[in-house]
Design an enzyme around this catalytic site. Structure first.
Site, PDB file in Angstrom:
ATOM      1  N   THR A  26      14.249 -14.156   7.024  1.00 56.80           N
ATOM      2  CA  THR A  26      13.280 -13.871   8.090  1.00 56.80           C
ATOM      3  C   THR A  26      13.180 -15.038   9.063  1.00 56.80           C
ATOM      4  O   THR A  26      12.807 -14.844  10.214  1.00 56.80           O
ATOM      5  CB  THR A  26      11.881 -13.612   7.497  1.00 56.80           C
ATOM      6  OG1 THR A  26      11.612 -14.648   6.550  1.00 56.80           O
ATOM      7  CG2 THR A  26      11.794 -12.268   6.818  1.00 56.80           C
ATOM      8  N   ASP A  42      14.130 -24.435   5.391  1.00 57.40           N
ATOM      9  CA  ASP A  42      14.425 -25.448   4.369  1.00 57.40           C
ATOM     10  C   ASP A  42      13.930 -26.827   4.786  1.00 57.40           C
ATOM     11  O   ASP A  42      13.339 -27.561   3.990  1.00 57.40           O
ATOM     12  CB  ASP A  42      15.928 -25.494   4.093  1.00 57.40           C
ATOM     13  CG  ASP A  42      16.491 -24.124   3.757  1.00 57.40           C
ATOM     14  OD1 ASP A  42      15.697 -23.232   3.408  1.00 57.40           O
ATOM     15  OD2 ASP A  42      17.712 -23.939   3.856  1.00 57.40           O
ATOM     16  N   SER A  90      26.867 -42.918  -2.663  1.00 61.12           N
ATOM     17  CA  SER A  90      26.225 -41.877  -3.466  1.00 61.12           C
ATOM     18  C   SER A  90      26.385 -42.224  -4.944  1.00 61.12           C
ATOM     19  O   SER A  90      27.506 -42.335  -5.447  1.00 61.12           O
ATOM     20  CB  SER A  90      26.870 -40.516  -3.186  1.00 61.12           C
ATOM     21  OG  SER A  90      26.592 -39.640  -4.265  1.00 61.12           O
ATOM     22  N   SER A 117      19.592 -28.643  -1.318  1.00 64.51           N
ATOM     23  CA  SER A 117      19.899 -30.071  -1.455  1.00 64.51           C
ATOM     24  C   SER A 117      20.341 -30.627  -0.101  1.00 64.51           C
ATOM     25  O   SER A 117      20.075 -31.794   0.212  1.00 64.51           O
ATOM     26  CB  SER A 117      20.984 -30.291  -2.508  1.00 64.51           C
ATOM     27  OG  SER A 117      22.118 -29.517  -2.212  1.00 64.51           O
TER      28      SER A 117
END
Ligand code: GLA
Length: 394
Positions: free
Chosen positions: A36, A175, A68, A129
Site C-alpha cells: 500500500t 521500511d 562488516s 535489513s
C-alpha cells in the site's frame, strides 16, 4: 544479542582509536498494510528487536573505510568530485554508499570515514535489513556531521538511496520510516500519502510477535516487486478513466467506487487494485481494533490481509501459506499473515505469550513434515527506533 563493547573494540583494533559514535537502527515487520505504501496508502509496521549497529569516526582524509563484522569484509573507496563508485561484489557497502551519495547530492560535504558494522537482522527474509543499514548510516552521519535533517526528510533520503543505482529497488516509504520512527511497545500508523503518522499501542502483555522464515529467499530486485508497482500504476490510470476523476493515488478510490467500476478493469490489474483498496481499509480497521484493545478483530484483519495477498496480489508462496494457515488454525493465535513484499521471506503470527512455544511447535511440525527442513523463527515485541547510542568527541 549484539555487544556494543565488542563493536567498539573491533573498531579500536582496526583503526587504533575509539569510535566517535555508535548508532543503531532496527529492522521491521509490517503488522498490516502490504503493498500500500507506494500506492499512497496506509501501513502499520513495528520496529523489531533485531538491529544493525555502526561504530563511526571521521578521518582526516578523503577515504571511506567500511568493515562488516558479519561478512568479515572491508570496503574502501575514495571520495572524489564525481559520484562514488558502486561497490562491486560487496553488496552491503552499497547501502551505506547510496546514503552518503544522497547526502552529497544535497550539497553536504562528506569527509573520510571509518566505519565498523555489525547486525543481527536476518538478511533476505523481508525484515528490512537494508533499510536498517541505510537509516543507521543516516542517523550516524546526521549526528557526526551535525546535520540539520528532520526525521521525515532523513527517511525519504534513505528511500531515495534504495531507489538509486547503488541498490535499485523501487521501494515505498514504509521500511525507512519504521526503522526511524516506530516506538517501543507501539505500532507506527503511517499515511504514505501525507506522511503524517501516529503510534498506536500494541498490547505486549497479551500478544507476542512470532516471525517465521519461509525458507524461500528472494532478492527484491530480482522478483516481481517492480512489476507489481507497474501494474498498480496501470490500475491507477484505468481507475481514473473509469471514475472520470484525476485521483492522485489508488488510496483516493473508495471501496464503493471500486465496486462500481471494477468490471471495466481487466485482470490481473483488477485484482491488484482490489487488494490495495481493501488493504487500506483493513489497516484502518486494525488501528481501531488496537486502540480499542480488540485483539480478535485485529487478528481477523491480518488473516484477511493474507488471503488478499495470496489471491488478489499473488505475492505469497506455498511455504508462506503453509505457515500462515497452520498458525491461523491455532486457538492461541489472533492472526497470521505474510509480512513484507512476499515472494518468500517471512510470515508473522500474533500469539498469546504463554502459548508461543505451542504455536511454534505446531507450525514447525507441519512445515518440517512437508518441506523436510527446519523452520526458523524469531520472537519480537515492538522495539525502539534508530538512535545514536554513544557519542564522544575524540
Ligand atoms: C518492501 C518495500 C516496502 C513495501 C513492502 C510491501 O518491503 O521495501 O516499501 O512496499 O515491500 O508492503
Amino acid at each position: 544479542m549484539i555487544n556494543i563493547d565488542e563493536i567498539g573494540k573491533a573498531f579500536s583494533d582496526r583503526f587504533g582509536h575509539a569510535p566517535e559514535l555508535i548508532a543503531q537502527a532496527p529492522g521491521r515487520v509490517n503488522l498490516i498494510g502490504e503493498h500500500t505504501d507506494y500506492n499512497g496508502g496506509f501501513v502499520l509496521p513495528v520496529a523489531i528487536e533485531h538491529r544493525i549497529y555502526m561504530a563511526v569516526s571521521t578521518a582526516g582524509d578523503n577515504v571511506l573505510r567500511f568493515y562488516s563484522m558479519n561478512f568479515q569484509e572491508e570496503y574502501r573507496t575514495i571520495i572524489k568530485d564525481q559520484p562514488l563508485r558502486k561497490a562491486v561484489s560487496v553488496d552491503w557497502a552499497n547501502y551505506c554508499i547510496a546514503v552518503i551519495e544522497e547526502l552529497r547530492q544535497t550539497g553536504i560535504k562528506i569527509p573520510g570515514l571509518e566505519v565498523v558494522i555489525q547486525g543481527n537482522i536476518p538478511i533476505g527474509r523481508g525484515l528490512s535489513s537494508s533499510a536498517a543499514l541505510e537509516i543507521c548510516t543516516g542517523v550516524s552521519l546526521r549526528e557526526l556531521l551535525d546535520l540539520n535533517i528532520p526525521d521525515k526528510e532523513l527517511a525519504l533520503l534513505c528511500q531515495r538511496a534504495e531507489h538509486s543505482e547503488y541498490v535499485g529497488v523501487e521501494c515505498g516509504v514504509m521500511d525507512q520510516f519504521a526503522s526511524l520512527l516506530a516506538q517501543k511497545e507501539r505500532a507506527l500508523f503511517l499515511d504514505c500519502y501525507t506522511l503524517e503518522y501516529k503510534t498506536v499501542p500494541f498490547p505486549v502483555e497479551q500478544a507476542e510477535i512470532i516471525i517465521f522464515d519461509s525458507g524461500v529467499k528472494r532478492e527484491l530486485v530480482e522478483t516481481e516487486y517492480n512489476q507489481r508497482r507497474e501494474q498498480c500504476a496501470e490500475g491507477l490510470r484505468l481507475v481514473r478513466l473509469a471514475l472520470k476523476k484525476d485521483i492522485p493515488t489508488l488510496r483516493h478510490c473508495s471501496p464503493e467506487e471500486f465496486e462500481s467500476i471494477q468490471s471495466l478493469i481487466p485482470e490481473p490489474v483488477r485484482s491488484r487494485v482490489r487488494h490495495v483498496i481493501t488493504e487500506n481499509q483493513r489497516v484502518l480497521d486494525s488501528v481501531r481494533a488496537l486502540e480499542q484493545g480488540d485483539m480478535n478483530a485485529f487478528g481477523q484483519s491480518l488473516n484477511e490481509s493474507h488471503a488478499s495477498l495470496q489471491k488478489d496480489y499473488e505475492v505469497s508462496c506455498e511455504e508462506l501459506d503453509t505457515i500462515v494457515e497452520t498458525a491461523q488454525e491455532s486457538k492461541y493465535v489472533f492472526g497470521a499473515r505474510l509480512t513484507g513484499a512476499g515472494f518468500g521471506g517471512s510470515a508473522i503470527a500474533i500469539a498469546q505469550p504463554e502459548s508461543v512455544n505451542e504455536v511454534i511447535n505446531k507450525v514447525s511440525k507441519v512445515y518440517e513434515g512437508r518441506y523436510n527442513r527446519v523452520l526458523r523463527y524469531e520472537l519480537t515485541k515492538p522495539a525502539p527506533p534508530a538512535s545514536v547510542l554513544h557519542y564522544s568527541i575524540r
